[in-house]
Motif scaffolding. Structure first.
Motif, mmCIF file in Angstrom:
data_model
loop_
_atom_site.group_PDB
_atom_site.id
_atom_site.type_symbol
_atom_site.label_atom_id
_atom_site.label_comp_id
_atom_site.label_asym_id
_atom_site.label_seq_id
_atom_site.Cartn_x
_atom_site.Cartn_y
_atom_site.Cartn_z
ATOM 1 N N ILE A 5 38.546 30.159 46.956
ATOM 2 C CA ILE A 5 37.700 30.531 45.821
ATOM 3 C C ILE A 5 37.704 32.049 45.731
ATOM 4 O O ILE A 5 37.433 32.740 46.708
ATOM 5 C CB ILE A 5 36.262 30.002 45.986
ATOM 6 C CG1 ILE A 5 36.288 28.491 46.029
ATOM 7 C CG2 ILE A 5 35.379 30.512 44.868
ATOM 8 C CD1 ILE A 5 34.952 27.854 46.285
ATOM 9 N N TYR A 6 38.053 32.556 44.560
ATOM 10 C CA TYR A 6 38.128 33.996 44.358
ATOM 11 C C TYR A 6 36.847 34.489 43.691
ATOM 12 O O TYR A 6 36.282 33.806 42.837
ATOM 13 C CB TYR A 6 39.321 34.336 43.466
ATOM 14 C CG TYR A 6 40.641 33.978 44.095
ATOM 15 C CD1 TYR A 6 41.194 34.792 45.066
ATOM 16 C CD2 TYR A 6 41.315 32.817 43.729
ATOM 17 C CE1 TYR A 6 42.394 34.469 45.664
ATOM 18 C CE2 TYR A 6 42.528 32.487 44.321
ATOM 19 C CZ TYR A 6 43.063 33.314 45.293
ATOM 20 O OH TYR A 6 44.245 32.994 45.875
ATOM 21 N N THR A 8 34.585 36.276 41.033
ATOM 22 C CA THR A 8 34.765 36.344 39.586
ATOM 23 C C THR A 8 34.147 37.617 39.031
ATOM 24 O O THR A 8 33.047 38.003 39.418
ATOM 25 C CB THR A 8 34.105 35.132 38.906
ATOM 26 O OG1 THR A 8 34.694 33.948 39.434
ATOM 27 C CG2 THR A 8 34.293 35.160 37.409
ATOM 28 N N TYR A 50 36.830 36.509 34.625
ATOM 29 C CA TYR A 50 38.163 36.267 35.181
ATOM 30 C C TYR A 50 38.112 36.430 36.691
ATOM 31 O O TYR A 50 37.255 37.149 37.214
ATOM 32 C CB TYR A 50 39.202 37.200 34.555
ATOM 33 C CG TYR A 50 38.818 38.668 34.524
ATOM 34 C CD1 TYR A 50 39.112 39.510 35.592
ATOM 35 C CD2 TYR A 50 38.160 39.209 33.432
ATOM 36 C CE1 TYR A 50 38.758 40.845 35.562
ATOM 37 C CE2 TYR A 50 37.806 40.538 33.387
ATOM 38 C CZ TYR A 50 38.108 41.357 34.455
ATOM 39 O OH TYR A 50 37.759 42.686 34.427
ATOM 40 N N PRO A 51 39.015 35.751 37.394
ATOM 41 C CA PRO A 51 39.064 35.899 38.844
ATOM 42 C C PRO A 51 39.449 37.336 39.206
ATOM 43 O O PRO A 51 40.301 37.938 38.548
ATOM 44 C CB PRO A 51 40.144 34.923 39.302
ATOM 45 C CG PRO A 51 40.491 34.105 38.119
ATOM 46 C CD PRO A 51 40.003 34.808 36.902
ATOM 47 N N ASP A 52 38.823 37.860 40.220
ATOM 48 C CA ASP A 52 39.100 39.223 40.654
ATOM 49 C C ASP A 52 40.593 39.430 40.938
ATOM 50 O O ASP A 52 41.141 40.488 40.659
ATOM 51 C CB ASP A 52 38.266 39.545 41.905
ATOM 52 C CG ASP A 52 38.359 40.992 42.293
ATOM 53 O OD1 ASP A 52 38.218 41.857 41.411
ATOM 54 O OD2 ASP A 52 38.584 41.269 43.496
ATOM 55 N N CYS A 53 41.259 38.397 41.428
ATOM 56 C CA CYS A 53 42.687 38.503 41.744
ATOM 57 C C CYS A 53 43.543 38.650 40.483
ATOM 58 O O CYS A 53 44.710 39.018 40.571
ATOM 59 C CB CYS A 53 43.148 37.314 42.577
ATOM 60 S SG CYS A 53 43.005 35.739 41.729
ATOM 61 N N SER A 54 42.981 38.386 39.303
ATOM 62 C CA SER A 54 43.710 38.514 38.033
ATOM 63 C C SER A 54 43.265 39.733 37.241
ATOM 64 O O SER A 54 43.588 39.858 36.057
ATOM 65 C CB SER A 54 43.487 37.261 37.177
ATOM 66 O OG SER A 54 43.993 36.127 37.819
#
Length: 82
Positions: A5-6, A8, A50-54
């Motif tokens: 889970i990333y 957000t 959006y997910p932090d990884c994106s």
């Protein structure tokens, strides 16, 4: 299957009311990149999450959209601040 889970990122923006449909249409074309939810339809306030990884891709898309439509980052409405 990756079940990580990333974190957000959620940001608030104001756009013109007539651009809400366009904003949602364009962002839905980038399926899974970010989510747009209307907070105040009359005021044109939306959340974009959006997910932090994106972050890099999402922020690039937001920058491109800001060149096409009015898109101003704003503070969260008072009733949403915890």
């Amino acid at each position: 299957m990756n079940t990580a889970i990333y974190p957000t990122v959620t940001r608030y923006f104001r756009t013109s009311r007539r651009e809400l449909v366009y904003l949602k249409f364009i962002t839905e074309a980038y399926e899974g990149l970010l989510t747009v939810s209307t907070v105040d339809r009359m005021g044109g306030i939306v959340t974009i999450s959006y997910p932090d990884c994106s972050s890099r891709d999402a922020e690039s898309l937001l920058l491109a959209l800001a060149g096409e439509i009015p898109l101003e980052e704003v503070a969260p409405p008072a009733e949403t601040v915890s």
